[in-house]
Structures are given as structure tokens and as C-alpha cells.
Motif scaffolding. Structure first.
Motif, PDB file in Angstrom:
ATOM      1  N   ARG A 138       0.807  -1.218   0.000  1.00 55.11           N
ATOM      2  CA  ARG A 138       0.000   0.000   0.000  1.00 55.11           C
ATOM      3  C   ARG A 138       0.836   1.262   0.000  1.00 55.11           C
ATOM      4  N   ASN A 139       2.118   1.183   0.376  1.00 57.53           N
ATOM      5  CA  ASN A 139       2.967   2.373   0.442  1.00 57.53           C
ATOM      6  C   ASN A 139       3.835   2.580  -0.797  1.00 57.53           C
ATOM      7  N   ASN A 140       3.960   1.563  -1.656  1.00 59.23           N
ATOM      8  CA  ASN A 140       4.793   1.656  -2.853  1.00 59.23           C
ATOM      9  C   ASN A 140       4.164   2.635  -3.847  1.00 59.23           C
ATOM     10  N   PRO A 141       4.849   3.740  -4.178  1.00 60.69           N
ATOM     11  CA  PRO A 141       4.267   4.715  -5.124  1.00 60.69           C
ATOM     12  C   PRO A 141       3.997   4.141  -6.507  1.00 60.69           C
ATOM     13  N   TYR A 142       4.685   3.045  -6.856  1.00 66.69           N
ATOM     14  CA  TYR A 142       4.489   2.462  -8.174  1.00 66.69           C
ATOM     15  C   TYR A 142       3.211   1.627  -8.275  1.00 66.69           C
ATOM     16  N   ARG A 143       2.496   1.462  -7.176  1.00 66.95           N
ATOM     17  CA  ARG A 143       1.335   0.578  -7.185  1.00 66.95           C
ATOM     18  C   ARG A 143       0.142   1.169  -7.919  1.00 66.95           C
ATOM     19  N   HIS A 144       0.115   2.477  -8.132  1.00 69.30           N
ATOM     20  CA  HIS A 144      -1.055   3.132  -8.714  1.00 69.30           C
ATOM     21  C   HIS A 144      -1.206   2.774 -10.198  1.00 69.30           C
ATOM     22  N   ASP A 145      -2.447   2.804 -10.658  1.00 69.75           N
ATOM     23  CA  ASP A 145      -2.705   2.493 -12.062  1.00 69.75           C
ATOM     24  C   ASP A 145      -1.955   3.450 -12.975  1.00 69.75           C
ATOM     25  N   TYR A 147       0.136   7.642 -12.916  1.00 66.13           N
ATOM     26  CA  TYR A 147       0.447   8.898 -12.241  1.00 66.13           C
ATOM     27  C   TYR A 147       1.223   9.793 -13.199  1.00 66.13           C
ATOM     28  N   ALA A 148       1.301  11.064 -12.850  1.00 59.36           N
ATOM     29  CA  ALA A 148       2.034  12.040 -13.658  1.00 59.36           C
ATOM     30  C   ALA A 148       2.571  13.111 -12.734  1.00 59.36           C
ATOM     31  N   TYR A 149       3.626  13.775 -13.178  1.00 62.21           N
ATOM     32  CA  TYR A 149       4.203  14.870 -12.397  1.00 62.21           C
ATOM     33  C   TYR A 149       5.117  15.701 -13.295  1.00 62.21           C
ATOM     34  N   GLU A 150       5.456  16.873 -12.789  1.00 61.64           N
ATOM     35  CA  GLU A 150       6.488  17.677 -13.440  1.00 61.64           C
ATOM     36  C   GLU A 150       7.821  17.264 -12.821  1.00 61.64           C
ATOM     37  N   LEU A 151       8.765  16.947 -13.673  1.00 62.03           N
ATOM     38  CA  LEU A 151      10.050  16.413 -13.241  1.00 62.03           C
ATOM     39  C   LEU A 151      11.168  17.400 -13.551  1.00 62.03           C
ATOM     40  N   TYR A 152      11.974  17.679 -12.555  1.00 61.22           N
ATOM     41  CA  TYR A 152      13.164  18.523 -12.743  1.00 61.22           C
ATOM     42  C   TYR A 152      14.391  17.664 -12.498  1.00 61.22           C
ATOM     43  N   ASP A 202       7.520  16.923 -18.399  1.00 67.67           N
ATOM     44  CA  ASP A 202       6.273  16.346 -17.908  1.00 67.67           C
ATOM     45  C   ASP A 202       6.361  14.835 -18.099  1.00 67.67           C
ATOM     46  N   TYR A 203       6.120  14.111 -17.018  1.00 66.58           N
ATOM     47  CA  TYR A 203       6.324  12.663 -17.008  1.00 66.58           C
ATOM     48  C   TYR A 203       5.006  11.953 -16.736  1.00 66.58           C
ATOM     49  N   TYR A 204       4.710  10.892 -17.543  1.00 70.17           N
ATOM     50  CA  TYR A 204       3.461  10.145 -17.428  1.00 70.17           C
ATOM     51  C   TYR A 204       3.797   8.656 -17.332  1.00 70.17           C
ATOM     52  N   TYR A 205       3.038   7.937 -16.485  1.00 69.00           N
ATOM     53  CA  TYR A 205       3.363   6.532 -16.229  1.00 69.00           C
ATOM     54  C   TYR A 205       2.087   5.756 -15.962  1.00 69.00           C
ATOM     55  N   SER A 206       2.008   4.547 -16.508  1.00 71.06           N
ATOM     56  CA  SER A 206       0.915   3.632 -16.180  1.00 71.06           C
ATOM     57  C   SER A 206       1.499   2.252 -15.880  1.00 71.06           C
ATOM     58  N   THR A 207       0.801   1.521 -14.997  1.00 73.69           N
ATOM     59  CA  THR A 207       1.307   0.224 -14.541  1.00 73.69           C
ATOM     60  C   THR A 207       0.873  -0.911 -15.446  1.00 73.69           C
ATOM     61  N   ASN A 208      -0.413  -0.958 -15.758  1.00 76.91           N
ATOM     62  CA  ASN A 208      -0.935  -2.063 -16.557  1.00 76.91           C
ATOM     63  C   ASN A 208      -1.918  -1.523 -17.599  1.00 76.91           C
ATOM     64  N   PRO A 209      -1.503  -1.470 -18.865  1.00 76.11           N
ATOM     65  CA  PRO A 209      -0.211  -1.917 -19.390  1.00 76.11           C
ATOM     66  C   PRO A 209       0.908  -0.936 -19.032  1.00 76.11           C
ATOM     67  N   TYR A 210       2.127  -1.477 -18.936  1.00 68.75           N
ATOM     68  CA  TYR A 210       3.260  -0.614 -18.597  1.00 68.75           C
ATOM     69  C   TYR A 210       3.552   0.344 -19.750  1.00 68.75           C
ATOM     70  N   ASP A 378      -5.456   9.646 -12.957  1.00 69.93           N
ATOM     71  CA  ASP A 378      -6.175  10.677 -13.704  1.00 69.93           C
ATOM     72  C   ASP A 378      -6.443  10.158 -15.119  1.00 69.93           C
ATOM     73  N   PRO A 379      -7.681  10.166 -15.600  1.00 67.94           N
ATOM     74  CA  PRO A 379      -7.968   9.692 -16.968  1.00 67.94           C
ATOM     75  C   PRO A 379      -7.175  10.439 -18.039  1.00 67.94           C
ATOM     76  N   ALA A 380      -6.822  11.696 -17.772  1.00 65.43           N
ATOM     77  CA  ALA A 380      -6.049  12.464 -18.755  1.00 65.43           C
ATOM     78  C   ALA A 380      -4.670  11.841 -18.982  1.00 65.43           C
ATOM     79  N   ILE A 381      -4.155  11.151 -17.971  1.00 65.02           N
ATOM     80  CA  ILE A 381      -2.850  10.498 -18.109  1.00 65.02           C
ATOM     81  C   ILE A 381      -2.945   9.361 -19.118  1.00 65.02           C
TER      82      ILE A 381
END
Length: 849
Positions: A138-145, A147-152, A202-210, A378-381
């Protein structure tokens, strides 16, 4: 006479007079404030103990490493800073009773050792670790379907252990000005910042499908103009997930201290607790149980309520099996969102690479990543990731390099330090120094082999002079164009002369990349030369026409050459999903040289004088996840862990440009390099092919299984097979290697501190020839060389050995298992035996971490 009564205010007044100096001193007693940082990572050290040695008063740094203390009431005192895993710092201090300017206190990391003493019968550190593991899901940030963020991202390169005396010497005197940039914070081992680059994306990531997508919207670079290289600054690379059981660093597998089997590899110790923003956090230390394993030492702060990681520090153990890396630290910070979800906050990777050994000049790389505007599920991701043509995609926006200083001052996530600002200024200056240009060109010429003269270049120098049994002494000179001539067009050619055969040879080729059609390349070449050991279909093989080849040849084995006059054209189109299609045409006229069979013995048509083949075909390649570093001379492909598929379809066309043959050829292969968690790395290639023909073909139009006649190990060839020893018109094979690294060697206590790594491999091929092809090609000639067929049998080589000897050498022990030949009655077997041994020892050189 009666004594006069005392004034009731006299005694308090006298006491006040006596206390005034002390009160005045107390009123003037100021504060000392500043920051405690880690000397290696330059990161703050939170909750470090800081106190006055004589006065005894003190406190701890906050979560950002800052502190503020009352000055000691002693005129002279010592400020002491301590933190587990660091050398205690003692700073003498003269009290001025006034506020001091902000000071920076630097702690030096120490090796925590291979064990932690746990005095109590109940180890609370082990209990904390079990709670972390139980709550990882439950604490692993990668577990989410998604996510997105601004990356520096910020990357800095420093030269460490700089000796200022070097710059007194003649060669380095032109660069003496850079001593002004020597870091003033580090007292014992100053470093020199020499390179800086930044990227905002801008970084976007999904788990399944990767899927992962990064759009670099701003890039501030100096000296790094190649777009494909710029992509490697992104968030997809060097990502460390401490919640996984195993994590990678420089291609090597490390066991995470948060692994579900961490208690097999680590000792844990629970320390104190602190409150951050009203939340209770636990402090956990971990150290390796044994030497020689790829583990970390360090500490982490754990949320006392949900057992999530707030901050973790990882330092590779002193005996970890990774080359040239003196120190490596990973610092990760996570933030708890209002929804009680842990997400990324900051990553910092710091590595000290020491190619010359400890205490010598080394290079420190610091990569910092910070995250803002985090969005989860977020569906936009999903809509954004739908734009991907492959699983991982990095795009550099057109105006990314055009952002000015005002933009960066407003948008970068953290301010640049004084050192970082100096780097940009210094690099602008150093590129204008003639000595810098001269030294850079000299080093490039030695390592790359080519020397540039504006729009043209010569080289490689190691091919200028060579020798072989056919030409005896050979001279060669190459001339090519550079990017200064054209970014899209490259011309290249060479002339060579053999003194024994008194023949002039050469090659000319042209490559053109269409500027507006990404991934489309045109190629053409004319060659009139010996094949020089080149394997069929591969124009990138290392050839034998270099000055070192004769030094490592196997004895009593004659070199074998084909004379080749060839014209070739191809068009290559590669799409973003890494699918490429390459239609091609080639016309080749072959000549044989002793000890290969005479050309006249291989002719199969009446009135035929030459062996000429005109071939039309197409090559298909699919390499998902592969990345390409584009250079003007050639491209370097970095494969992912996914399989790469290749297929080649070709047909010989009779009478096309005087071609003598008609046939069809099909071949395919699958290659992959991947890791087995906990058991090292495997590499394999599965291949096969067939030639369809109604007429006998000479061996050069069939599959000649690749042999190797030098002591330098060739991973793609059979190293105990002679060149042109076996030929087939249908075949299937596999090359397999398993690098166990130190998994078995660590079972031997005396090998745990060794850097050597173990591997084993097997190569086998099944092949056969049609009766017509066997009659044309398989003849027992009256000299030392005989060509063979596998006759429906297997040729196999099995091997093992050690690599990473002295960090660069590899030794292979190879055994050969060749199929038995049909020996005619009455003939002694010895005359049919190959002159190749059934066992051999080979060496090779490989630089790796």
C-alpha cells in the motif's frame, strides 16, 4: 547609642550591581545557526545531534538539516556534531556573544561495517523491518494504475581529489584559472565542478499496461547537443525503487534493505524517534551481514502510523562487486499526500567513479530529481500515454533548448548552489582555450582512432598498417566526411595495397539520412577487397586488417580469404516503435584464395567463368525498448531487456547483372539480454535459416558457420571452429550464456573480497546439406584445409570461466564436441581429423561496471 536601621533596598541593590555584568553578558549572548550536510552527497543531514562540548547544551538539526543554538557561555568551546554512519565533527569556536553568520558543517561518511551490534534480546529494528514489508503493497508509489508529475532533473559532474600542484606544470598551466572554482565547503578533499546540465519535463506513467512517456519542455545544456543523448537525462533512466526486492545500479543487481528477504542479507537496528510536522517517525539503520554481496548500508525514517518511508539513504557496501565505483549513494524522499498516499518527492544519486584507484583523481556525478504537481489515477494520463508508439518514449520539444535565464530562475524546482552557477561560466570560458581544443582532439584520436580536419577526417589509425599470409604486408588509408561537411550526408572510402599479391584494393560508401523524414536512411557502397574475416550479413564485425590481429592468431592455421567485388544499395526505414524495414540489392563477384577450393572446382554451369550473384531482399527488425545514440559515423544501439526479432528474406535472380544463380534464402533470429532476480544475467540468441534452390550453390552462397582463428574470444562465433570449416543449407542453433556474477564464488570465504565473476555458456548448431550441394562443395582436397557438412548432426561448444579479472580481463575455457565424420574404409582417421583442438583457452577485454 542606637544603631541606625539599614535601608531595606541596600542589599538587593548591591546584588544587582554584582549581577549586572553577568546579565549584560546574558543579554549579549547570541545564537549560532547554520546547516549540517553530507560531504559526499551534499544533502542535508536531518536530526543530527549538535551540542557544546563544555557547556553541554545542544539540540538536533531539523528535517532540512538546519539548526539554531544559543552560544556557549564559555569564551572558548567546541561545537560537536554527531550522526550514526558519519565521523564525529568537532569545530573549535571563540565566543563573541553576538549572532554568527550562517555556517555550514560538513560530515564525512564512514563505512558502517558488516554488522550491527544488538544488545537487547528483542530487536525492535527487525520488528520495524517486518512492519515495512507487511505494508509495502500500500505504500509503494508504483502501485497506482497511473500517475504524472512535473520532473526537474539536474546533473553535475565534478573532478574529485584535485591537486592544485598539477596546475603548476606546463601542460595544465593554461587551465589554472579554474582553480578559482575549487569548492570552498569541502576542507579535506576539494573538488572541481566542471559540468552542469538541467532538464524540465512532464512525465506520465501507467502500470498495466506498462507505459512511460516523458516530454522534455526545457533543457539547459552545455556541450551536449545530441538529442538522443539528451534523452538519457530523463526520468526513465537510473530509476531506483527501494520497495522492490532487487534494484539495479550501473547494470548490477543489489538487494534492497526493504526486500521481503532482507533479513537474510541485512542486520537491522532501531534507533530514536522524532516528530516531523506533528507526525511520529522511527529511525532504522541497516548494514550488510556478509562481505562480497551487492548490498547497502544506510538508514531510513519510517512513518510511525502507516510504516511508509519518509526518507532513505543507501550507500553501497565496501565489498560490493561493482567496478571503478569508489562510493555510491542514493537518497530518496517521499511525501505523504492529503489522501494518505506516499508519492515521490526527491531522488539524488551520487557516484564517485575512480578509474585510477582510491585516493587518485576521480569523477563525481550527482543527479538530482525533484517532483511537483503529482497527479494519481487521472484519466487524462491515459489519454496522454495513448500517444506512445512504444512502451517507453522520450520526446524533446522543439523550443526546449531556447529557454532563457528568466524562465529557469522561475521554473527550476530548487535554486542553483554557488558551485553550480560557477560551472556554466567556467565551461563557456574553457572551450575558448586553444590548449583545451588541442588536448581534446589528441585524446579523441587515440581512443576513437579518427582525426578530424574540419569537414574531413582520417583513420582509424590502427588499420593503417597490418599483415596477413596472402598480402604479407598491407597499407590502408581511410578518408571520410564529418558533420561539418554535412549533418545528413556522409562519404567514406579507403584504399589498401598488399605487397605480396601486388594488388590495389578499396571501398567507397555513402550514407544519407533524410532531414525531414525521421528514420529514413539511404546507403550505397562499392567494395573491391578481401573479406578480412567479416561474417556474412554483418558490416560491423571487427575485421582482421588491423595491426594487432597477427599477434593473437592460433598457430598452424592458415588464414582464409574470399576476394569480394560488391555493389550494394539499401533503404532503411525505422519507426518510433523500433520496427525497421530495410530493402536491399547486392551484386557480388567472388574469388577464392588458397587454402579455400579453387574457383573452377565450384562452377556448376556450362561456360561459367565467375561466381556472380545478384540478390534482392528485405531485412526486418523489431527491437522494442531499444534506444539509439546517433553519431555522424554510426549509431550505437542500447538494447532493453525485451527480445529483439530479426528476419531476412532474399532471392538470387539469374541473369540480373550477369548473375549465375537462382535461389531463395530465409533466416531469422531472436536475441535477448535479461536478468534472473537473485541469479545474475542471461544472454541468448536463437537462430535458424534455409536456402531453397534447384541447383547446387557454391559455399559462399550458403550458410558458412562462423569460426574464429584467433585467441581473442568471439561471442558470436564458434571459437574452436575454423573459418569455412562447416557449411549448411539448412540450420538451427542457439547461443546461451549465464553470468552468475559472484553468487557461487561468495560461497568460498577467500573469494568474497575478489572482484572476479563466473559464467558458463553453450553454443550449438544443427545443420545439413542437400546431396547436390554436398557433391559440389564437400571434397577432400590434397592440402591442409577440408570443408565439412554437419550431416544432420550437432556441433557444440561448452564453456565456463572468470571475468572481471583486474576489472578488465575475461578468460574462457572452451570444449568442442564436433560430429563424427564418415571415414571411407581403409583410410586412417588422422587424415580426416580437423587441425583444431577439442579444448582451448581464450581471452578478451571488456570494460564494465
Amino acid at each position: 547609642m542606637k544603631k541606625t536601621d539599614r535601608n531595606p533596598f541596600v542589599v538587593p541593590y548591591l546584588c544587582l550591581l554584582l549581577l549586572l555584568p553577568l546579565l549584560a553578558g546574558a543579554q549579549q549572548r547570541g545564537n549560532i545557526h547554520g546547516r549540517v550536510i553530507n560531504n559526499f552527497t551534499k544533502e542535508p543531514v536531518p536530526f543530527a545531534s549538535i551540542f557544546w562540548k563544555k557547556a553541554g547544551s545542544g539540540g538536533v538539526t531539523d528535517s532540512a538539516g538546519n539548526f539554531s543554538l544559543k552560544l556557549s557561555h564559555h569564551p572558548e568551546d567546541t561545537l560537536v556534531v554527531s550522526y550514526v554512519g558519519f565521523t564525529e565533527l568537532q569545530r573549535p569556536f571563540r565566543n563573541t556573544y553576538k549572532d554568527t553568520a550562517a555556517i555550514t558543517l560538513v560530515l564525512q561518511q564512514v563505512n558502517l561495517g558488516h554488522s550491527v551490534e544488538v544488545k537487547s534480546k528483542f530487536n525492535k529494528g527487525l520488528r520495524w523491518w517486518k512492519a515495512i514489508v507487511a505494508n509495502k503493497a500500500r505504500n509503494n508509489p508504483y502501485r497506482h494504475d497511473n500517475y504524472a508529475y512535473e520532473l526537474y532533473n539536474k546533473l553535475e559532474l565534478d573532478i574529485n581529489n584535485v591537486n592544485q600542484q598539477y596546475f603548476d606544470k606546463k601542460l595544465l598551466k593554461p587551465f589554472a584559472f579554474i582553480l578559482d572554482n575549487i569548492d570552498s565547503v569541502s576542507e579535506k578533499k576539494p573538488f572541481l565542478p566542471v559540468y552542469m546540465t538541467e532538464a524540465l519535463s512532464d512525465y506520465y506513467y501507467s502500470t498495466n499496461p506498462y507505459k512511460a512517456r516523458e516530454e522534455i519542455k526545457a533543457a539547459k545544456t552545455d556541450g551536449l547537443k545530441n538529442e538522443s543523448l539528451l534523452q538519457f537525462l530523463g526520468g526513465i533512466n537510473q530509476k531506483t525503487n527501494v520497495y522492490e526486492d532487487y534494484t539495479n545500479a550501473f547494470g548490477k543487481e543489489f538487494i534492497s534493505p526493504l526486500s521481503s528477504v532482507g533479513d537474510r542479507y541485512y542486520n537491522y537496528k532501531g534507533a530514536d524517534t522524532q516528530y516531523i510536522g506533528g507526525q511520529r517517525y522511527l529511525h532504522l539503520f541497516f548494514t550488510p551481514k556478509r562481505e562480497g554481496e551487492n548490498t547497502f548500508s544506510g538508514d531510513c525514517w519510517i512513518h510511525g502510523g502507516n510504516w511508509g518511508i519518509y526518507r532513505i539513504n543507501l550507500n553501497i557496501s565496501a565489498t560490493a562487486n561493482i567496478n571503478f565505483v569508489n562510493r555510491l549513494s542514493v537518497v530518496q524522499e517521499f511525501t505523504l499526500t492529503p489522501d494518505s498516499v506516499w508519492m515521490f518527492a526527491k531522488d539524488k544519486l551520487v557516484v564517485d567513479i575512480s578509474p585510477l584507484g582510491k585516493e587518485k583523481v576521480s569523477f563525481i556525478g550527482r543527479k538530482t530529481s525533484t517532483y511537483r504537481n503529482v497527479r494519481i489515477n487521472d484519466p487524462a494520463i491515459t489519454q496522454k500515454l495513448a500517444l506512445n508508439s512504444q512502451k517507453e518514449e522520450v520526446l524533446v520539444l522543439e523550443d526546449a533548448r531556447q529557454k532563457g535565464s528568466d524562465y529557469w530562475n522561475e521554473q527550476r524546482h530548487e535554486k542553483l548552489s554557488v558551485n553550480e552557477m560557477k560551472v556554466y561560466k567556467m565551461m563557456d570560458t574553457i572551450k575558448t582555450i586553444p590548449a583545451f581544443i588541442k588536448y581534446t582532439n589528441a585524446i579523441t584520436f587515440i581512443l576513437d582512432g579518427h582525426k578530424k580536419f574540419g569537414p574531413i577526417e582520417i583513420g582509424p589509425w590502427y588499420k593503417w598498417v597490418s599483415a596477413n599470409q596472402l598480402e604479407r604486408f598491407r597499407l590502408r588509408f581511410d578518408l571520410g566526411t564529418t558533420a561539418e561537411f554535412s549533418k545528413y550526408l556522409r562519404l567514406h572510402g579507403y584504399l589498401a595495397y598488399g605487397f605480396k599479391d601486388a594488388r590495389l584494393k578499396g571501398r567507397f560508401d555513402v550514407t544519407y539520412k533524410l532531414p525531414k523524414q525521421q528514420g529514413l536512411t539511404l546507403y550505397g557502397s562499392y567494395t573491391n577487397d578481401l573479406d578480412n574475416g567479416r561474417t556474412r550479413y554483418n558490416d560491423e564485425d571487427i575485421t582482421t586488417d588491423n595491426m594487432f590481429s597477427q599477434l593473437i592468431r592460433r598457430p598452424n592455421t592458415r588464414q582464409k580469404f574470399l576476394g569480394v567485388e560488391e555493389v550494394k544499395f539499401s533503404v532503411n526505414k525505422e519507426w518510433k516503435n523500433k520496427l525497421s524495414v530495410q530493402p536491399f540489392f547486392s551484386r557480388t563477384n567472388y574469388e577464392t584464395h588458397t587454402p579455400l577450393p579453387e574457383k573452377k572446382l565450384l562452377l556448376s554451369h556450362p561456360m561459367q567463368e565467375n561466381i556472380v550473384s545478384s540478390e534482392l531482399g528485405v531485412r526486418l527488425r523489431y527491437a522494442p525498448g531499444e534506444r539509439t545514440i546517433s553519431r555522424h559515423r554510426k549509431e550505437m544501439k542500447l538494447k532493453s531487456h525485451q527480445p529483439v526479432f530479426e528476419a531476412r528474406l532474399a532471392m538470387g535472380v539469374r541473369n540480373l547483372f550477369a548473375s549465375n544463380y537462382e535461389y531463395k534464402r530465409v533466416s531469422a533470429n531472436i536475441t535477448q539480454s535479461t536478468r534472473i532476480p537473485g541469479w545474475g544475467k542471461i544472454n541468448y540468441m536463437l537462430y535458424g535459416g534455409k536456402v531453397f534452390t534447384n541447383e547446387p550453390l557454391p559455399f559462399m552462397l550458403l550458410e558458412t558457420h562462423p569460426g574464429n582463428e584467433i585467441y581473442y574470444y568471439n561471442r558470436q562465433a564458434f571459437n574452436l571452429m575454423n573459418r569455412f570449416e562447416y557449411v549448411s543449407d539448412r540450420y538451427v542453433g542457439i547461443n546461451f550464456e549465464h553470468n552468475i556474477e559472484k553468487k557461487l564464488l561468495n560461497l568460498l570465504p577467500f573469494m568474497r573480497k575478489s572482484n572476479m565473476r563466473q559464467f558458463w555458456n553453450v553454443k550449438t548448431v544443427w545443420g545439413n546439406l542437400s546431396d547436390a550441394n554436398r557433391r559440389l562443395n564437400i571434397t577432400d582436397y590434397y592440402y591442409e584445409y577440408r570443408m565439412r557438412s554437419l550431416r544432420g548432426g550437432f556441433y557444440t561448444e561448452a564453456g565456463t570461466g572468470l571475468e572481471n579479472i583486474f576489472k578488465v580481463l575475461r578468460i574462457d575455457l572452451v570444449w568442442r564436441f564436433a560430429p563424427l565424420r564418415n571415414i571411407p574404409p581403409g583410410f586412417p582417421p588422422s587424415i580426416f581429423k580437423s587441425n583444431t583442438n577439442d579444448f582451448g583457452i581464450f581471452g578478451s577485454v571488456k570494460l564494465q561496471f
